[in-house]
Design a protein around this motif. Structure first.
Motif, PDB file in Angstrom:
ATOM      1  N   GLY A  49      -9.110  19.916  -6.205  1.00  0.00           N
ATOM      2  CA  GLY A  49      -9.081  19.901  -7.664  1.00  0.00           C
ATOM      3  C   GLY A  49      -7.712  19.616  -8.241  1.00  0.00           C
ATOM      4  N   ILE A  50      -6.844  18.951  -7.457  1.00  0.00           N
ATOM      5  CA  ILE A  50      -5.499  18.618  -7.921  1.00  0.00           C
ATOM      6  C   ILE A  50      -5.533  17.257  -8.606  1.00  0.00           C
ATOM      7  CG2 ILE A  50      -3.107  18.215  -7.253  1.00  0.00           C
ATOM      8  CD1 ILE A  50      -4.105  21.117  -6.829  1.00  0.00           C
ATOM      9  N   ARG A  51      -5.107  17.210  -9.846  1.00  0.00           N
ATOM     10  CA  ARG A  51      -5.106  15.947 -10.584  1.00  0.00           C
ATOM     11  C   ARG A  51      -3.976  15.043 -10.091  1.00  0.00           C
ATOM     12  NH1 ARG A  51      -6.720  13.607 -15.573  1.00  0.00           N
ATOM     13  NH2 ARG A  51      -7.928  15.456 -16.122  1.00  0.00           N
ATOM     14  N   ILE A  52      -4.308  13.791  -9.818  1.00  0.00           N
ATOM     15  CA  ILE A  52      -3.294  12.795  -9.473  1.00  0.00           C
ATOM     16  C   ILE A  52      -2.808  12.192 -10.788  1.00  0.00           C
ATOM     17  CG2 ILE A  52      -2.783  10.692  -8.182  1.00  0.00           C
ATOM     18  CD1 ILE A  52      -5.155  11.460  -6.328  1.00  0.00           C
ATOM     19  N   GLY A  79       0.040  18.396 -12.159  1.00  0.00           N
ATOM     20  CA  GLY A  79      -0.614  17.829 -10.985  1.00  0.00           C
ATOM     21  C   GLY A  79       0.391  17.217 -10.035  1.00  0.00           C
ATOM     22  N   ILE A  80       0.034  16.070  -9.479  1.00  0.00           N
ATOM     23  CA  ILE A  80       0.862  15.446  -8.449  1.00  0.00           C
ATOM     24  C   ILE A  80       1.111  13.983  -8.790  1.00  0.00           C
ATOM     25  CG2 ILE A  80      -1.091  14.735  -6.985  1.00  0.00           C
ATOM     26  CD1 ILE A  80       0.628  15.537  -4.546  1.00  0.00           C
ATOM     27  N   CYS A  81       2.286  13.504  -8.422  1.00  0.00           N
ATOM     28  CA  CYS A  81       2.611  12.079  -8.445  1.00  0.00           C
ATOM     29  C   CYS A  81       2.673  11.621  -6.993  1.00  0.00           C
ATOM     30  CB  CYS A  81       3.948  11.837  -9.145  1.00  0.00           C
ATOM     31  SG  CYS A  81       4.622  10.174  -8.891  1.00  0.00           S
ATOM     32  N   VAL A  82       1.843  10.660  -6.634  1.00  0.00           N
ATOM     33  CA  VAL A  82       1.803  10.165  -5.255  1.00  0.00           C
ATOM     34  C   VAL A  82       2.699   8.939  -5.149  1.00  0.00           C
ATOM     35  CG1 VAL A  82       0.351   9.205  -3.432  1.00  0.00           C
ATOM     36  CG2 VAL A  82      -0.510  11.070  -4.868  1.00  0.00           C
ATOM     37  N   ASP A  83       3.812   9.095  -4.442  1.00  0.00           N
ATOM     38  CA  ASP A  83       4.730   7.988  -4.182  1.00  0.00           C
ATOM     39  C   ASP A  83       4.382   7.419  -2.812  1.00  0.00           C
ATOM     40  OD1 ASP A  83       7.162   6.742  -2.949  1.00  0.00           O
ATOM     41  OD2 ASP A  83       8.040   7.183  -4.904  1.00  0.00           O
ATOM     42  N   THR A  84       4.045   6.129  -2.754  1.00  0.00           N
ATOM     43  CA  THR A  84       3.525   5.575  -1.507  1.00  0.00           C
ATOM     44  C   THR A  84       4.602   5.375  -0.444  1.00  0.00           C
ATOM     45  OG1 THR A  84       3.645   3.312  -2.389  1.00  0.00           O
ATOM     46  CG2 THR A  84       1.560   4.496  -2.647  1.00  0.00           C
ATOM     47  N   CYS A  85       5.874   5.287  -0.839  1.00  0.00           N
ATOM     48  CA  CYS A  85       6.955   5.281   0.154  1.00  0.00           C
ATOM     49  C   CYS A  85       7.063   6.652   0.808  1.00  0.00           C
ATOM     50  CB  CYS A  85       8.278   4.891  -0.501  1.00  0.00           C
ATOM     51  SG  CYS A  85       9.737   5.101   0.556  1.00  0.00           S
ATOM     52  N   HIS A  86       7.039   7.702  -0.002  1.00  0.00           N
ATOM     53  CA  HIS A  86       7.149   9.060   0.530  1.00  0.00           C
ATOM     54  C   HIS A  86       5.941   9.396   1.405  1.00  0.00           C
ATOM     55  CE1 HIS A  86       9.701  10.092  -3.299  1.00  0.00           C
ATOM     56  NE2 HIS A  86      10.194   9.096  -2.592  1.00  0.00           N
ATOM     57  N   LEU A  87       4.766   8.992   0.942  1.00  0.00           N
ATOM     58  CA  LEU A  87       3.540   9.221   1.710  1.00  0.00           C
ATOM     59  C   LEU A  87       3.653   8.583   3.093  1.00  0.00           C
ATOM     60  CD1 LEU A  87       0.527  10.327   0.929  1.00  0.00           C
ATOM     61  CD2 LEU A  87      -0.039   7.897   0.897  1.00  0.00           C
TER      62      LEU A  87
END
Length: 391
Positions: free
Chosen positions: A237-240, A211-219
């Motif tokens: 349907g992408i798992r965080i 799935g995905i890792c959401v980095d809030t700096c990158h976002l």
């Protein structure tokens, strides 16, 4: 640190140990002794989660010597530390004097990336607390954009590697009863720069364990709106898999000389600080902050954001600030609803020693105080969202 979500599930909060990089197992043990346990004590906690970074050499030592792996697990327990997530993005050399583009190698077209991530999954399954059955690993978002972009063979190779990894994770779960998931971590300048960029390759792989890792700096650096981004991932349907809680450097008025001067203080030789601005024509950027500050590579009539992880609790002084508000909004969407979109959160500020000299911690004590303050801020945000801190 653990929290009870209103739906009854447990949400884990950790801090990433790549802030004290070590290449060897002895170095990892020193991290636990000199940094991680002191942070736990400052927080007054019996147990503290850490997002462990294991460089290639340290990981191979543990894979090749089961006794060393058992000893590491025992040491974590004795120091009141627990591991449910690993940072698998840097492969080695993260403590070098110059990291820059080297952090993106090997990428997902190279066999060493698959081998290392497989090792990390096996290690994490063994390091998980006895009452935990799920672990997560963040990883490189396929590759740096060049020469990957536009090369269909590279895309096929990466997809094949991730498919193989998913199969290995299935086998690991069958053998150990531990479910390990891996998340691509979008980053400016990479072939997967944004959450939207992640949807096609992850859809192609089509496996729940990738799935995905959401980095809030990158976002924030890519000027993504948290609600729009997370809703699109959910709809696809992408798992965080996990989220890294971090804040970028923000300059509201980059055309002003005093703002350029303030930004220049954050340009440094160790890490890459990709810089972006959002214009009517779309996102514009440079690979590093010094390129943006030095000339006219970026339009300066709109705000700039730089990929520089600034301490969560201590934004830079005016005329600069941080993107903490993006972190808050992302966290609200991730865990503020009826069910959490992810249960693994990791504070990741690895740039303490890359800050301008007057802002750097000068002692281990000061660094531990800073990390504890970041975790306290994150804890308070979670409590404000209705989560209950657990012992």
């Amino acid at each position: 640190m653990r929290f009870r979500h209103p739906d009854g599930s447990t949400v884990h909060l950790a801090y990433c140990t790549n802030v004290h990089p070590a290449e060897t197992l002895d170095g990892v043990r020193a991290q636990l002794r000199d940094h991680c346990e002191p942070v736990r004590r400052r927080l007054g906690r019996d147990r503290l989660g850490i997002g462990l970074w294991l460089a290639r050499d340290a990981a191979r030592t543990l894979i090749n010597d089961p006794a060393e792996l058992r000893a590491l697990r025992s040491e974590l327990d004795s120091r009141g530390l627990e591991v449910v997530t690993l940072n698998g993005f840097p492969y080695e050399g993260f403590g070098a004097d110059e990291v820059k583009y080297r952090v993106y190698r090997p990428d997902w077209t190279e066999p060493d990336r698959l081998a290392h991530t497989t090792d990390l999954a096996r290690l994490l399954a063994a390091l998980l607390p006895d009452d935990a059955t799920e672990g997560t690993i963040s990883t490189l978002p396929l590759a740096w954009r060049t020469p990957y972009d536009g090369d269909p063979e590279a895309a096929r190779t990466a997809r094949s590697a991730l498919t193989t990894l998913a199969q290995r994770l299935d086998a690991l779960a069958e053998m150990t009863g531990k479910s390990i998931r891996v998340g691509l971590e979008p980053e400016p300048g990479c072939t997967v720069e944004t959450t939207a960029d992640a949807i096609p390759p992850l859809t192609d792989v089509g496996h729940d364990r990738i799935g995905i890792c959401v980095d809030t700096c990158h976002l924030a650096t890519s000027f993504e709106d948290p609600t729009t981004a997370l809703d699109a991932l959910t709809a696809a349907g992408i798992r965080i898999v996990k989220s890294q809680l971090s804040a970028a450097l923000h300059a509201e008025d980059p055309h002003l000389p005093e703002v350029r001067t303030a930004l220049a203080a954050f340009a440094e030789p160790r890490f890459l600080h990709q810089t972006r601005t959002s214009t009517a024509a779309g996102l514009r950027g440079t690979d590093d902050l010094d390129e943006a500050v030095a000339g006219r590579a970026l339009p300066d009539s709109t705000p700039w954001r730089a990929h520089f992880h600034v301490p969560l609790h201590a934004p830079p002084a005016p005329p600069l600030t941080s993107t903490l508000s993006v972190l808050r909004d992302t966290l609200a969407r991730l865990v503020g609803g009826p069910a959490p979109l992810t249960r693994h959160l990791e504070v990741e500020t690895y740039t303490w020693q890359a800050l301008p000299a007057e802002l750097r911690p000068r002692t281990r004590t000061q660094l531990a105080d800073g990390i504890a303050a970041e975790l306290t801020l994150a804890r308070d945000l979670l409590v404000d969202l209705g989560l209950k801190e657990l012992p």
